[in-house]
Design a protein around this motif. Structure first.
Motif, PDB file in Angstrom:
ATOM      1  N   TYR A 412      71.177  18.647  73.696  1.00  0.00           N
ATOM      2  CA  TYR A 412      69.754  18.913  73.887  1.00  0.00           C
ATOM      3  C   TYR A 412      69.623  19.786  75.123  1.00  0.00           C
ATOM      4  CZ  TYR A 412      70.075  15.098  77.329  1.00  0.00           C
ATOM      5  OH  TYR A 412      70.441  14.293  78.383  1.00  0.00           O
ATOM      6  N   VAL A 413      68.461  20.415  75.279  1.00  0.00           N
ATOM      7  CA  VAL A 413      68.279  21.380  76.365  1.00  0.00           C
ATOM      8  C   VAL A 413      67.088  20.962  77.214  1.00  0.00           C
ATOM      9  CG1 VAL A 413      67.851  23.793  76.972  1.00  0.00           C
ATOM     10  CG2 VAL A 413      69.225  23.237  74.938  1.00  0.00           C
ATOM     11  N   ILE A 414      67.376  20.660  78.471  1.00  0.00           N
ATOM     12  CA  ILE A 414      66.324  20.353  79.436  1.00  0.00           C
ATOM     13  C   ILE A 414      65.749  21.663  79.943  1.00  0.00           C
ATOM     14  CG2 ILE A 414      65.853  19.316  81.696  1.00  0.00           C
ATOM     15  CD1 ILE A 414      68.220  17.414  81.121  1.00  0.00           C
ATOM     16  N   THR A 415      64.431  21.692  80.082  1.00  0.00           N
ATOM     17  CA  THR A 415      63.784  22.911  80.562  1.00  0.00           C
ATOM     18  C   THR A 415      62.863  22.572  81.724  1.00  0.00           C
ATOM     19  OG1 THR A 415      62.415  24.813  79.931  1.00  0.00           O
ATOM     20  CG2 THR A 415      61.897  22.718  78.884  1.00  0.00           C
ATOM     21  N   SER A 416      62.791  23.486  82.694  1.00  0.00           N
ATOM     22  CA  SER A 416      62.000  23.211  83.899  1.00  0.00           C
ATOM     23  C   SER A 416      61.672  24.496  84.627  1.00  0.00           C
ATOM     24  CB  SER A 416      62.785  22.270  84.826  1.00  0.00           C
ATOM     25  OG  SER A 416      62.089  22.056  86.032  1.00  0.00           O
ATOM     26  N   ASP A 417      60.578  24.452  85.391  1.00  0.00           N
ATOM     27  CA  ASP A 417      60.258  25.580  86.271  1.00  0.00           C
ATOM     28  C   ASP A 417      60.422  25.181  87.736  1.00  0.00           C
ATOM     29  OD1 ASP A 417      58.099  23.899  86.491  1.00  0.00           O
ATOM     30  OD2 ASP A 417      56.569  25.439  86.193  1.00  0.00           O
ATOM     31  N   VAL A 418      61.092  24.054  87.989  1.00  0.00           N
ATOM     32  CA  VAL A 418      61.416  23.648  89.363  1.00  0.00           C
ATOM     33  C   VAL A 418      62.570  24.520  89.862  1.00  0.00           C
ATOM     34  CG1 VAL A 418      62.159  21.755  90.861  1.00  0.00           C
ATOM     35  CG2 VAL A 418      60.703  21.285  88.871  1.00  0.00           C
ATOM     36  N   VAL A 419      62.425  25.091  91.017  1.00  0.00           N
ATOM     37  CA  VAL A 419      63.465  25.993  91.515  1.00  0.00           C
ATOM     38  C   VAL A 419      64.717  25.205  91.896  1.00  0.00           C
ATOM     39  CG1 VAL A 419      61.817  27.711  92.312  1.00  0.00           C
ATOM     40  CG2 VAL A 419      62.547  25.888  93.868  1.00  0.00           C
ATOM     41  N   GLU A 421      66.563  25.321  94.448  1.00  0.00           N
ATOM     42  CA  GLU A 421      66.616  24.857  95.834  1.00  0.00           C
ATOM     43  C   GLU A 421      66.021  23.454  95.972  1.00  0.00           C
ATOM     44  OE1 GLU A 421      67.182  29.082  95.724  1.00  0.00           O
ATOM     45  OE2 GLU A 421      65.588  27.810  94.887  1.00  0.00           O
ATOM     46  N   VAL A 422      65.129  23.094  95.068  1.00  0.00           N
ATOM     47  CA  VAL A 422      64.516  21.752  95.089  1.00  0.00           C
ATOM     48  C   VAL A 422      65.356  20.760  94.300  1.00  0.00           C
ATOM     49  CG1 VAL A 422      62.478  20.408  94.417  1.00  0.00           C
ATOM     50  CG2 VAL A 422      62.198  22.693  95.406  1.00  0.00           C
ATOM     51  N   LEU A 423      65.795  21.156  93.107  1.00  0.00           N
ATOM     52  CA  LEU A 423      66.627  20.300  92.268  1.00  0.00           C
ATOM     53  C   LEU A 423      67.752  21.126  91.662  1.00  0.00           C
ATOM     54  CD1 LEU A 423      64.050  18.139  90.232  1.00  0.00           C
ATOM     55  CD2 LEU A 423      65.539  17.343  92.077  1.00  0.00           C
ATOM     56  N   ASP A 424      68.984  20.762  91.965  1.00  0.00           N
ATOM     57  CA  ASP A 424      70.096  21.477  91.337  1.00  0.00           C
ATOM     58  C   ASP A 424      70.287  20.980  89.903  1.00  0.00           C
ATOM     59  OD1 ASP A 424      71.406  19.020  91.488  1.00  0.00           O
ATOM     60  OD2 ASP A 424      72.637  19.598  93.211  1.00  0.00           O
ATOM     61  N   THR A 425      71.270  21.523  89.214  1.00  0.00           N
ATOM     62  CA  THR A 425      71.466  21.206  87.793  1.00  0.00           C
ATOM     63  C   THR A 425      71.668  19.716  87.558  1.00  0.00           C
ATOM     64  OG1 THR A 425      72.467  23.387  87.427  1.00  0.00           O
ATOM     65  CG2 THR A 425      72.875  21.693  85.765  1.00  0.00           C
ATOM     66  N   ALA A 426      72.535  19.102  88.343  1.00  0.00           N
ATOM     67  CA  ALA A 426      72.837  17.679  88.153  1.00  0.00           C
ATOM     68  C   ALA A 426      71.603  16.823  88.372  1.00  0.00           C
ATOM     69  CB  ALA A 426      73.957  17.247  89.093  1.00  0.00           C
ATOM     70  N   ASN A 427      70.829  17.128  89.419  1.00  0.00           N
ATOM     71  CA  ASN A 427      69.624  16.336  89.702  1.00  0.00           C
ATOM     72  C   ASN A 427      68.536  16.580  88.671  1.00  0.00           C
ATOM     73  OD1 ASN A 427      69.949  14.646  92.016  1.00  0.00           O
ATOM     74  ND2 ASN A 427      70.233  16.510  93.217  1.00  0.00           N
ATOM     75  N   LEU A 428      68.490  17.773  88.097  1.00  0.00           N
ATOM     76  CA  LEU A 428      67.522  18.058  87.052  1.00  0.00           C
ATOM     77  C   LEU A 428      67.804  17.184  85.828  1.00  0.00           C
ATOM     78  CD1 LEU A 428      65.114  19.994  86.880  1.00  0.00           C
ATOM     79  CD2 LEU A 428      66.569  21.586  85.651  1.00  0.00           C
ATOM     80  N   ARG A 429      69.079  17.079  85.467  1.00  0.00           N
ATOM     81  CA  ARG A 429      69.453  16.195  84.354  1.00  0.00           C
ATOM     82  C   ARG A 429      69.074  14.741  84.666  1.00  0.00           C
ATOM     83  NH1 ARG A 429      74.574  18.948  84.180  1.00  0.00           N
ATOM     84  NH2 ARG A 429      74.615  20.469  82.480  1.00  0.00           N
ATOM     85  N   PHE A 430      69.413  14.319  85.885  1.00  0.00           N
ATOM     86  CA  PHE A 430      69.145  12.941  86.295  1.00  0.00           C
ATOM     87  C   PHE A 430      67.649  12.634  86.220  1.00  0.00           C
ATOM     88  CE2 PHE A 430      67.849  10.096  89.758  1.00  0.00           C
ATOM     89  CZ  PHE A 430      68.501   8.933  89.365  1.00  0.00           C
ATOM     90  N   ARG A 431      66.832  13.552  86.709  1.00  0.00           N
ATOM     91  CA  ARG A 431      65.387  13.317  86.719  1.00  0.00           C
ATOM     92  C   ARG A 431      64.823  13.230  85.310  1.00  0.00           C
ATOM     93  NH1 ARG A 431      63.768  11.096  91.412  1.00  0.00           N
ATOM     94  NH2 ARG A 431      64.434  12.330  93.205  1.00  0.00           N
TER      95      ARG A 431
END
Length: 561
Positions: A412-419, A421-431
């Protein structure tokens, strides 16, 4: 359990003393025989103690006790700890905003759903309240509750919901800008409530009307706000209203809004690009339809060659981040769904082929109309090659493409407009994965802990008050799980490794009710009450919960006059 009198020896200042107690024999968590002390008889003459013991053993007559009667014990430990946690969270203070006649019914229903959740009616709860452990904790002076107040208080609670939610939100210990949102549905018996409508039913209850419930939590899964919608409300239509409400009621300027793919659809993500939402960022995932559309788009960086289980990459396109993720538990399910839809599409193509061969459909435009009605109904057109003309129709499976698309099963593909610098790839998945905390809240409220169902009301405000009450109960459970994380073992029942270990929060409530009890002895019409001595295990849990029995708290539980 059979109550008996037992003389307990205690050693003090080098001397041994014996004190009579009413209690019962039981086996503790280690399987060792033990005696639960309920009430001390040290102030009674020995012959009176012996007489009580005789009667409790089935001998003699109650009249022999000369107006003396042991009336049992109230297991209050679980109710007491839940009440103290509610007090720490600010719930007790918020409920005091209600009229006094509504405060006790609301608190009784909240604490009851936490400690002993049963799908009972308000009538059955009301009938059980007098002389109950629950009522003793919530209303130790024995305030009266009328049955109709058990129902009316829900409307009163709904009237103050917005104010209560804002106050509890501001009372949080930790503050961040991350918010999780999801919705569920709950079915109705009957169709008298205007909110109850037919819609997408997540309970699997065919033919049942329902309501839709939206829950907002912070990044730790702490419930912040809950809202009830009509049963035919779609997921995505609630999102912008919820964001606007958060900004207005909670005074939130900057936020990262996390929602699943069914809510933060492409349309909603586009809405959030408007200038007024510049400070609102999102984290979601692509729907399966979007996923396939991007794979078909040669200009989009998402391509089949990127899907590698060992190297989950991130790509960006037009200011939006796309993070590839893999769920092995979904791999087989995705494959089965895709093959089933390919088979369904093939059945339709075979149907068209038979009708053309039999001469039923001859004209090219008729064949084209039938084909276009089915070829991409389930977005499976890529897996077939079709040729047709007047009186002729043929198709074949694109086995090579089918095999290639097997490579994306489970992805599956997570999508976001959070930069970044605020959330790296690993933290984006976690969130994104933290949305499971909202799912856990729904599970607790609908089934395992709180029993939202069955919904026994038809008045819309009363239904909304009932759902809000369940959210307040879940807030206590959420806090209790954090407080008791070190003693909830996660093991099956009966397999906890230490005496204080429990395999679930439910067991903690049950053990607390066993460990902390108020014994009652009536002498000449006057009732004598006494809290049994607490075990070290009970004291540990009370301390963890911030519910230790201070002098002020003992005065609350044992009011004078």
């Amino acid at each position: 359990m059979k109550h008996v009198v037992k003389w307990i020896k205690q050693r003090k200042a080098g001397k041994t003393y014996s004190q009579p107690w009413i209690g019962y024999n039981y086996r503790n968590q280690n399987g060792t025989p033990d005696f639960k002390r309920l009430i001390s008889l040290k102030d009674l003459a020995r012959e009176q103690v012996e007489m009580i013991d005789t009667v409790l053993h089935g001998g003699g007559d109650l009249a022999d006790l000369k107006n003396m009667e042991f009336t049992g014990a109230l297991g209050i430990g679980g109710f007491w700890v839940a009440y103290c946690i509610a007090d720490q969270l600010g719930i007790i203070d918020q409920i005091s905003k209600l009229e006094e006649k509504y405060q006790y019914p609301v608190l009784c229903m909240i604490i009851d759903r936490v400690v002993q959740p049963l799908p009972h009616s308000k009538l059955s709860l009301w009938e059980s309240l007098p002389d109950s452990a629950l009522f003793r904790v919530v209303a130790p002076r024995g305030e009266k509750i009328q049955l109709h107040e058990m129902y009316q208080c829900l409307e009163a609670l709904y009237d103050i919901q917005t104010d209560v939610q804002k106050s509890l939100y501001n009372n949080r210990d930790t503050v961040d800008s991350m918010y999780l949102y999801d919705i569920t549905s709950s079915y109705f018996e009957g169709d008298s409530c205007p909110l109850a409508q037919f819609g997408y039913n997540r309970d699997g209850k065919k033919g049942k009307v329902q309501i839709v419930i939206g829950l907002l939590t912070d990044s730790e899964g702490r419930p912040i706000a809950i809202e009830v919608f009509s049963g035919n409300t779609s997921d995505q239509t609630t999102v912008m209203n919820k964001i606007d409400t958060m900004r207005r009621e909670f005074k939130i300027n900057e936020m990262i809004f996390v929602g699943d793919r069914g809510m933060l659809t492409a349309a909603r993500r586009n809405d959030l690009q408007e200038a007024e939402y510049e400070a609102v960022k999102y984290i979601s995932a692509l729907t399966r339809r979007e996923f396939f559309e991007f794979l078909d788009d040669q200009d989009h960086p998402l391509q089949l060659t990127l899907f590698d289980k060992k190297n989950l990459v991130e790509v960006s396109h037009e200011g939006v981040r796309y993070v590839l993720s893999f769920n092995p538990d979904k791999e087989l399910e995705d494959r089965q769904v895709r093959l089933r839809l390919i088979a369904k599409t093939q059945e339709k193509l075979e149907m068209i082929q038979r009708n053309v061969e039999n001469g039923n459909w001859k004209e090219e435009k008729v064949i084209a109309k039938k084909l276009h009605a089915w070829i991409n109904k389930w977005r499976m057109a890529r897996f077939f090659t079709v040729e047709y003309s007047k009186g002729r129709f043929s198709f074949s499976r694109n086995e090579e493409i089918i095999e290639k698309y097997e490579a994306i099963d489970g992805f599956y593909v997570i999508t976001s407009d959070v930069v970044e610098e605020v959330l790296d790839t690993a933290n984006l998945r976690f969130r994104y994965k933290s949305l499971i905390q909202v799912e856990q809240a729904f599970r607790s409220m609908k089934t395992t802990e709180l029993f939202i169902l069955p919904i026994r009301h038809w008045n819309p405000e009363r239904v909304k008050g009932h759902i809000f009450l369940c959210m307040l109960s879940y807030l206590i459970i959420w806090k209790a799980r954090k407080l008791f994380a070190g003693i909830i073992s996660g093991e099956p029942a009966g397999e906890a490794t230490k005496q204080t270990d429990c395999h679930s929060l439910r067991i903690i409530w049950e053990r607390l009710n066993q460990w902390m009890q108020i014994g009652k002895l009536k002498i000449n019409g006057e009732t004598k009450e006494q809290l049994n001595p607490l075990t070290n295990e009970a004291k540990k849990i009370l301390e963890l919960a911030g519910a230790s029995l201070t002098k002020k708290r003992k005065e609350y539980l044992f009011p004078v006059g």
